[in-house]
Design a protein around this motif. Structure first.
Motif, PDB file in Angstrom:
ATOM      1  N   ALA A 261       0.843  -1.195   0.000  1.00 59.06           N
ATOM      2  CA  ALA A 261       0.000   0.000   0.000  1.00 59.06           C
ATOM      3  C   ALA A 261       0.877   1.244   0.000  1.00 59.06           C
ATOM      4  CB  ALA A 261      -0.906  -0.006   1.229  1.00 59.06           C
ATOM      5  N   GLY A 262       0.541   2.184  -0.860  1.00 62.80           N
ATOM      6  CA  GLY A 262       1.355   3.388  -0.986  1.00 62.80           C
ATOM      7  C   GLY A 262       1.439   4.197   0.287  1.00 62.80           C
TER       8      GLY A 262
ATOM      9  N   CYS B   9      -2.234  -8.062  10.011  1.00 66.24           N
ATOM     10  CA  CYS B   9      -2.669  -7.960   8.624  1.00 66.24           C
ATOM     11  C   CYS B   9      -2.819  -6.488   8.303  1.00 66.24           C
ATOM     12  CB  CYS B   9      -3.964  -8.718   8.383  1.00 66.24           C
ATOM     13  SG  CYS B   9      -5.355  -8.187   9.411  1.00 66.24           S
ATOM     14  N   CYS B  10      -2.601  -6.116   7.060  1.00 60.73           N
ATOM     15  CA  CYS B  10      -2.644  -4.702   6.747  1.00 60.73           C
ATOM     16  C   CYS B  10      -3.079  -4.460   5.309  1.00 60.73           C
ATOM     17  CB  CYS B  10      -1.293  -4.041   7.005  1.00 60.73           C
ATOM     18  SG  CYS B  10       0.043  -4.651   5.975  1.00 60.73           S
ATOM     19  N   GLY B  11      -3.483  -3.220   5.044  1.00 65.10           N
ATOM     20  CA  GLY B  11      -3.896  -2.827   3.715  1.00 65.10           C
ATOM     21  C   GLY B  11      -4.074  -1.332   3.628  1.00 65.10           C
ATOM     22  N   GLU B  12      -4.234  -0.859   2.402  1.00 64.76           N
ATOM     23  CA  GLU B  12      -4.474   0.556   2.173  1.00 64.76           C
ATOM     24  C   GLU B  12      -5.827   0.947   2.752  1.00 64.76           C
ATOM     25  OE1 GLU B  12      -2.749   3.321   1.622  1.00 64.76           O
ATOM     26  OE2 GLU B  12      -2.229   2.902  -0.472  1.00 64.76           O
ATOM     27  N   GLY B  13      -5.951   2.209   3.162  1.00 71.20           N
ATOM     28  CA  GLY B  13      -7.253   2.701   3.577  1.00 71.20           C
ATOM     29  C   GLY B  13      -8.227   2.672   2.420  1.00 71.20           C
ATOM     30  N   GLY B  14      -9.510   2.765   2.705  1.00 67.98           N
ATOM     31  CA  GLY B  14     -10.510   2.701   1.649  1.00 67.98           C
ATOM     32  C   GLY B  14     -10.763   1.270   1.237  1.00 67.98           C
TER      33      GLY B  14
ATOM     34  N   ASN C 173     -11.906  -4.558   2.295  1.00 69.72           N
ATOM     35  CA  ASN C 173     -11.548  -5.948   2.003  1.00 69.72           C
ATOM     36  C   ASN C 173     -11.143  -6.720   3.252  1.00 69.72           C
ATOM     37  OD1 ASN C 173     -12.059  -5.570  -0.695  1.00 69.72           O
ATOM     38  ND2 ASN C 173      -9.912  -5.381  -1.296  1.00 69.72           N
ATOM     39  N   LEU C 174     -10.565  -6.046   4.225  1.00 70.43           N
ATOM     40  CA  LEU C 174     -10.164  -6.720   5.465  1.00 70.43           C
ATOM     41  C   LEU C 174     -11.365  -7.195   6.276  1.00 70.43           C
ATOM     42  CD1 LEU C 174      -7.261  -4.441   6.744  1.00 70.43           C
ATOM     43  CD2 LEU C 174      -7.076  -6.905   6.331  1.00 70.43           C
ATOM     44  N   ILE C 175     -12.504  -6.554   6.091  1.00 70.20           N
ATOM     45  CA  ILE C 175     -13.637  -6.800   6.985  1.00 70.20           C
ATOM     46  C   ILE C 175     -14.080  -8.253   6.963  1.00 70.20           C
ATOM     47  CG2 ILE C 175     -16.101  -6.289   7.288  1.00 70.20           C
ATOM     48  CD1 ILE C 175     -15.390  -3.351   6.726  1.00 70.20           C
ATOM     49  N   ALA C 176     -14.048  -8.913   5.792  1.00 70.81           N
ATOM     50  CA  ALA C 176     -14.466 -10.316   5.748  1.00 70.81           C
ATOM     51  C   ALA C 176     -13.616 -11.170   6.678  1.00 70.81           C
ATOM     52  CB  ALA C 176     -14.379 -10.843   4.321  1.00 70.81           C
TER      53      ALA C 176
END
Length: 559
Positions: free
Chosen positions: A24-25, A69-74, A79-82
Motif C-alpha cells: 500500500a502506498g 494484517c494490513c492494507g491501504e485505507g478505503g 476488504n479486510l472486513i471479511a
C-alpha cells in the motif's frame, strides 16, 4: 524515526513476527521499515486483504502468537472486513493496520480519493479500534491494541494511521514503553469447590472443551480432570484435539454433527462442564441448546469472559477466570484418588460412536458412479501423518472429515465455525505451511469455497508454501442446490466445467484430478513429493451428511 519505523519497532519488540497484506502506498514508511530488517518482521504479500486477515488468524490459532494484517485505507479497509469478521466470530486475536488520507482531510472527510470511515467500518468486527492522530502516540496505541486483543476473550483489533502520521518524525519509544502480555485472572476458590462437590456426586459427568481451552494452553489440565473423573469428554470445532480421538473417554466431537452419541451425551449427562465454550448452535437441537441444565441436569461453566456464562443456559456453578488455572484448581479439589474406569455409560457412548464411524467409513457407491464424499474424506484422513495439519473449509464438506480425520492434539485441526465463512481454508493453510515447513498441511475444501480465495495459489507459489488443497468437487453449491431442489427450482448453483488442476498448474503449482478412491493416496504422495503448492481436484457426488438434519434444524422451533 518516522511513524512507520516506530510502528514496526513496537510490533517487533512485542513479539510480533509475521505481517500479511497487500502493498500500500500510504503504508510505505511502515513497509520500508519491514524491508530494511526482514529478520525483525516477516512479510507475506497476499492477493487480497481478507486472505491476509485469515493468515494472521491462522498464525494465532496455530502458535498462540499474534500477527498483523494490513492494507491501504478505503478499499483495503473494506476488504479486510471479511477476514476480521471471521476472527471476531471465532475469538481470534490479530492486529489490523490500515492507512488513510492525511489527517487534516479526514474526520470530517473532504472527498479525498480512497477515504473511508475506518472506525465505523471496523466497529462490528473488532474488539477495539483506534485512530492515530499524533505520531507520538503510536507506541501507546500499539501496546493498547495488543493488550485488548489478548486480554479476556481474544479478538481482532484495528489501528488506522493517516499517511502524515506514518511519515512524520517522532522520538523512538523509550525502554519503559515495552508491551507486557496481560495476565489471565484466576477464578474464585469457592466456585471451584462448589464445582468439585457437584462433580464428586455425578454419575454421568460430561466435559465439553471449547476454543478457550486451546487459547489458555490448558489441554493437559483438562485431560487431567477428565482422567480424575472418568468423564465422557468431547470438544467443539474450535477445541478439536484437546480430547484426543484415541482417548478412552472420547465419543465424537464438533457438536451434534458428530453423531448420535454426542446428542445422547448432551441429553443424558447429569453434570456438564463447559470449558471455554459458548455452546453455540453447533450444540443446539431444534429448540435451542441441547444442554438444558436445571432439573436433573446441572451445568458448570468455566469462561474467562463473564458475559458468556449463562448467556444461553443458566449455569448452576459459574466459574469466571482463566481455563488453565481453573482446571488446575479443579483437579486439586477433586483429589488424588485412583482414576476410575470409564463407566458403563461412557462405554455405551463409545460403542454408539464406533458404530457410527464404521458406517461412515463403509459408505460408497454414490449416484452417477462418482466417488462418495465419505470415501475421499476417509482416504485423506487415513493418509494424513499423525503430526499433519488439516484445515476444514467448505461448509457441508467439512462434516465428512469431522469424524474421518483423527485429532490427537490441539492446534492441528482448523474449522471456522463462528462465521462459517467459505474460502478461509486456502490462506489458513498457507500460513500453517509457513509456520511449520516440515509438516504436512492439507486443506479439505469444497469447489465453491475454493473459488473464493483461489488467487492465493499465486501467493503460495511465490513464497513456496507447499500446502495440499483437496477439493471435494461436486460441481455445485451443493447444500444450496439441495435446498432449491426441495422447492422444485435451480438458480445459480451449477459450478460444472472448471478444471482446478489445470488452474493450479497455470499458477506454477502441482495439480491433478482424481475420480476414484484408490487414486487419492497416490495423488497425495505425488503432491507431497512435488515440493510445490498442490491442488487435488477430486470429483465427488453431493451426498447429504447424516449430521445435516441436526445442523439444519438447530433452533428452528421456539421453546
Amino acid at each position: 524515526m518516522n511513524g512507520g519505523e516506530v510502528l514496526a519497532q513496537c510490533l517487533a519488540r512485542a513479539g510480533v513476527r509475521d505481517v500479511y497484506g497487500v502493498p500500500a502506498g500510504k503504508l510505505s514508511p511502515f513497509m520500508r521499515a519491514i524491508a530494511s530488517d526482514p529478520a525483525q518482521l516477516g512479510w507475506t504479500g497476499t492477493r487480497h486483504e481478507a486472505a491476509a486477515a485469515w493468515m494472521a488468524a491462522a498464525s494465532f490459532r496455530a502458535s498462540g502468537r499474534i500477527a498483523v494484517c494490513c492494507g491501504e485505507g478505503g478499499p483495503g479497509t473494506h476488504n479486510l472486513i471479511a477476514g476480521l469478521g471471521s476472527a471476531y466470530a471465532n475469538n481470534v486475536a490479530l492486529v489490523a493496520i490500515v492507512s488513510g488520507p492525511p489527517s487534516h482531510l479526514t474526520y470530517p472527510f473532504s472527498g479525498f480519493t480512497m477515504e473511508t470511515d475506518g472506525q465505523t467500518a471496523f466497529a462490528a468486527v473488532t474488539k477495539w479500534r483506534a485512530l492515530a492522530r499524533d505520531p507520538s502516540r503510536i507506541a501507546e496505541l500499539v501496546r493498547r491494541a495488543l493488550s485488548e486483543a489478548l486480554s479476556g476473550r481474544p479478538g481482532p483489533v484495528a489501528i488506522e494511521l493517516p499517511a502524515d502520521v506514518l511519515a512524520a518524525e517522532v522520538e523512538p519509544p523509550g525502554a519503559g514503553e515495552e508491551f507486557v502480555r496481560p495476565s489471565r485472572p484466576a477464578p474464585d476458590a469457592d466456585a471451584i469447590e462448589q464445582a468439585a462437590q457437584l462433580l464428586a456426586r455425578a454419575e454421568r459427568p460430561l466435559i465439553i472443551a471449547g476454543g478457550g481451552v486451546v487459547a489458555a494452553d490448558a489441554t493437559s489440565e483438562l485431560r487431567a480432570v477428565v482422567g480424575r473423573l472418568g468423564a465422557a469428554a468431547t470438544a467443539t470445532q474450535m477445541g478439536l484435539g484437546v480430547v484426543s480421538s484415541d482417548s478412552p473417554e472420547f465419543f465424537g466431537h464438533g457438536g451434534l454433527i458428530g453423531g448420535e452419541a454426542v446428542g445422547r451425551a448432551l441429553r443424558e449427562a447429569d453434570v456438564v462442564v463447559a470449558v471455554g465454550s459458548r455452546l453455540s448452535s453447533w450444540w443446539w437441537d431444534a429448540t435451542g441448546p441441547a444442554v438444558r441444565a436445571g432439573g436433573e441436569q446441572r451445568l458448570i461453566q468455566i469462561d474467562i469472559d463473564p458475559a458468556m456464562i449463562g448467556r444461553l443456559v443458566s449455569a448452576d456453578v459459574p466459574v469466571v477466570g482463566d481455563a488453565r488455572t481453573a482446571l488446575q484448581m479443579l483437579a486439586e479439589a477433586l483429589g488424588e484418588g485412583a482414576p476410575p474406569s470409564p463407566s458403563a455409560w461412557v462405554a455405551s457412548l463409545r460403542a454408539d460412536y464406533a458404530r457410527y464411524r464404521d458406517e461412515l467409513r463403509s459408505l460408497s457407491g454414490a449416484p452417477g458412479g462418482l466417488m462418495h464424499p465419505a470415501e475421499l474424506a476417509r482416504e485423506v484422513g487415513d493418509w494424513l501423518p499423525r503430526d499433519g495439519l488439516a484445515v476444514y473449509d467448505g461448509g457441508h464438506t467439512t462434516f465428512w472429515s469431522n469424524d474421518l480425520t483423527p485429532a490427537n492434539e490441539p492446534r492441528t485441526r482448523f474449522h471456522e465455525p463462528g462465521m462459517a465463512h467459505l474460502g478461509f481454508g486456502v490462506p489458513h493453510a498457507l500460513a500453517l505451511a509457513a509456520l511449520f515447513p516440515g509438516r504436512t498441511v492439507v486443506n479439505l475444501t469444497g469447489d465453491g469455497a475454493f473459488g473464493f480465495t483461489l488467487p492465493e495459489l499465486d501467493t503460495a507459489r511465490r513464497y513456496g508454501l507447499a500446502a495440499i488443497h483437496v477439493i471435494h468437487n461436486n460441481a455445485a453449491w451443493g447444500v444450496i442446490a439441495l435446498g432449491q431442489s426441495r422447492h422444485d427450482f435451480e438458480l445459480g448453483t451449477d459450478l460444472d466445467g472448471t478444471d482446478y488442476a489445470a488452474i493450479a498448474r497455470a499458477f506454477g503449482c502441482h495439480g491433478e484430478r482424481v475420480e476414484r478412491p484408490e487414486e487419492v493416496r497416490p495423488a497425495l504422495e505425488r503432491a507431497r513429493d512435488s515440493g510445490l503448492p498442490a491442488v487435488i481436484d477430486a470429483r465427488v457426488a453431493f451426498v447429504a451428511h447424516p449430521g445435516m438434519k441436526y445442523f439444519a434444524s438447530a433452533g428452528t422451533r421456539p421453546r
